[in-house]
Design an enzyme around this catalytic site. Sequence first.
Site, PDB file in Angstrom:
ATOM      1  N   GLY A  92       0.808  -1.213   0.000  1.00 55.20           N
ATOM      2  CA  GLY A  92       0.000   0.000   0.000  1.00 55.20           C
ATOM      3  C   GLY A  92       0.839   1.259   0.000  1.00 55.20           C
ATOM      4  NE  ARG A  93       3.710   1.958   5.116  1.00 52.56           N
ATOM      5  CZ  ARG A  93       4.059   2.420   6.300  1.00 52.56           C
ATOM      6  NH1 ARG A  93       4.365   3.679   6.431  1.00 52.56           N
ATOM      7  NH2 ARG A  93       4.118   1.622   7.328  1.00 52.56           N
ATOM      8  CG  ASP A 125      -0.328   8.817   4.206  1.00 52.07           C
ATOM      9  OD1 ASP A 125       0.211   7.688   4.221  1.00 52.07           O
ATOM     10  OD2 ASP A 125      -0.069   9.702   5.037  1.00 52.07           O
ATOM     11  NE  ARG A 183       5.060  -8.635   1.977  1.00 48.50           N
ATOM     12  CZ  ARG A 183       5.413  -7.658   2.802  1.00 48.50           C
ATOM     13  NH1 ARG A 183       5.046  -7.715   4.065  1.00 48.50           N
ATOM     14  NH2 ARG A 183       6.111  -6.635   2.384  1.00 48.50           N
ATOM     15  CG  ASP A 252       0.356  -8.741   6.672  1.00 49.51           C
ATOM     16  OD1 ASP A 252      -0.179  -9.323   7.630  1.00 49.51           O
ATOM     17  OD2 ASP A 252       0.535  -7.515   6.649  1.00 49.51           O
ATOM     18  CG  ASN A 253       4.012  -7.693   9.007  1.00 47.92           C
ATOM     19  OD1 ASN A 253       4.060  -7.237   7.861  1.00 47.92           O
ATOM     20  ND2 ASN A 253       3.424  -7.050   9.998  1.00 47.92           N
TER      21      ASN A 253
END
Length: 493
Positions: A92-93, A125, A183, A252-253
């Site tokens: 997402g970033r 964001d 992952r 996911d980590n």
Amino acid sequence: MPLSQTIPFDNSYAKQMEGFYVAWEGAKVPAPEIIQFNGDLAKELGLDGEELNSKEGAEFFAGNEMPLGASPLAQVYAGHQFGGFSPQLGDGRALLVGEVIDQNNIRRDIQLKGSGQTPFSRRGDGKAVVGPVLREYLIGEAMHALSIPTTRALAATTTGEKIVRNGFEPGAVLTRVASSHLRVGTFQFFAARKDTEKVRQLADYAIKRHYTELENSENKYLELLKAVMVKQAQLVAKWMSVGFVHGVMNTDNMTISGETIDYGPCAFIDYYKPDAVFSSIDEQGRYAYGNQPNIAQWNLARFAETLIQLIDPDDNDNAIKLATNALNEFPLIYQDYWFDEMRVKIGLADKKDGDLDLINELYQAMDGQSVDHTQLFRKLADALRGDEKTLFELFDDETGFKPWLEKWKTRLTHNKTDFKKIATDMDKVNPLYIPRNHKVEEALKVASKDSDYAPFKKLLDVLMNPYEAREGLKDYEEPAPKDNGPYVTFCGT
Ligand code: AMP
Ligand code: MG
């Protein structure tokens, strides 16, 4: 101006894994400036550090300019977050810029984290800010110095933007290097969509990239599960041995490679406490220090579920049986690695009956005694050199610990090595300097508030050499003053 240096990209994910990502570009930012550049890592990657540590390099690291040969993309993945499944996460970033083959012939990803929104940003964001970027830089490099598998930091770069977090904070991007960004959650994304062919393609890619030795195994997907289990058992055993709390062990980590990834609300314990939790959002203690091996197994069970169709396409029950049998081995595999880590920490060069009990009894003696986990192992070595006083001072009341000390010394005499030599060996594996939470916070605070990076750079320098005592660094050995109150990390990354 684009980078004059040619980065020898060799982008296997972009080329071979269509459907597993979206090709994407970084957002433009006004004024990139490098805070910290990792020259040693650049060398390891076969890159020209001098050229990269420059104005043009900053444009690249902030996502403004892509070097020739880059194929920037956002990877898709899913994941269990605090036990609940999110079928649609993804970068997402972050942008995977490309891959290079390093000096040891290992394929490494170069990723920008904080480079702007992507189709997977959801409500975020797409940005990162100085504090968390420098935290990831510091802790990742500290873990590396402690010989713990981890993603690395190539650069931390400010963007010249102000980003809304706790009020406005300076924007930054972390250039992250990983042996891959696969992952458990990447597998879950396609398994949740019942896209078995994509799961197979991903598993084949993972095997080729990380576990080539399995390519010709009879049941290579079952073997993949076992291999990832072993890597994660090794990793978590190392975390536990230094008192590291990841803080957000969502699926996911968790990497397929076995590297630690995503340093968000992580922390190091000072006083030994199995239920130590630092993350403000971990109200149930799911990711508490002592719960990490259990959670690793839980995450691996989620990984196993994604592989069921591949393990035995014709007989689901058989596949489940095989996977379950493998998973049930995890506690013992983990314990063996943990035992190996701990054994050398207390100076045992070999294994004898009763050694595992001896280690467990040490932890029992520490429980509830406000003993600093890091200092304990250094002071045990000091005790072998004749100074027991500073060791006892670590305990609220050392009475319960004294019999253990005698038992340990008796055990050590069996090896007929003199105590001084054992103490020297212990100091080589027990760090004196770890990223003390209060030191990390101090450094990040002034970096973020005043653009003063000196404490960050100093701390980084201390942590790069964790075992050898150096003059003037006493401060960095100590836990936080007790009147600091409990340490809390926030997920506002
Ligand atoms: P993390 O907690 O850093 O492991 O991130 C979990 C998910 O949230 C990932 O899919 C991230 O890409 C996404 N994410 C985290 N922070 C942001 C952000 N500021 N903007 C967009 N996505 C984000
Ligand atoms: Mg993450």
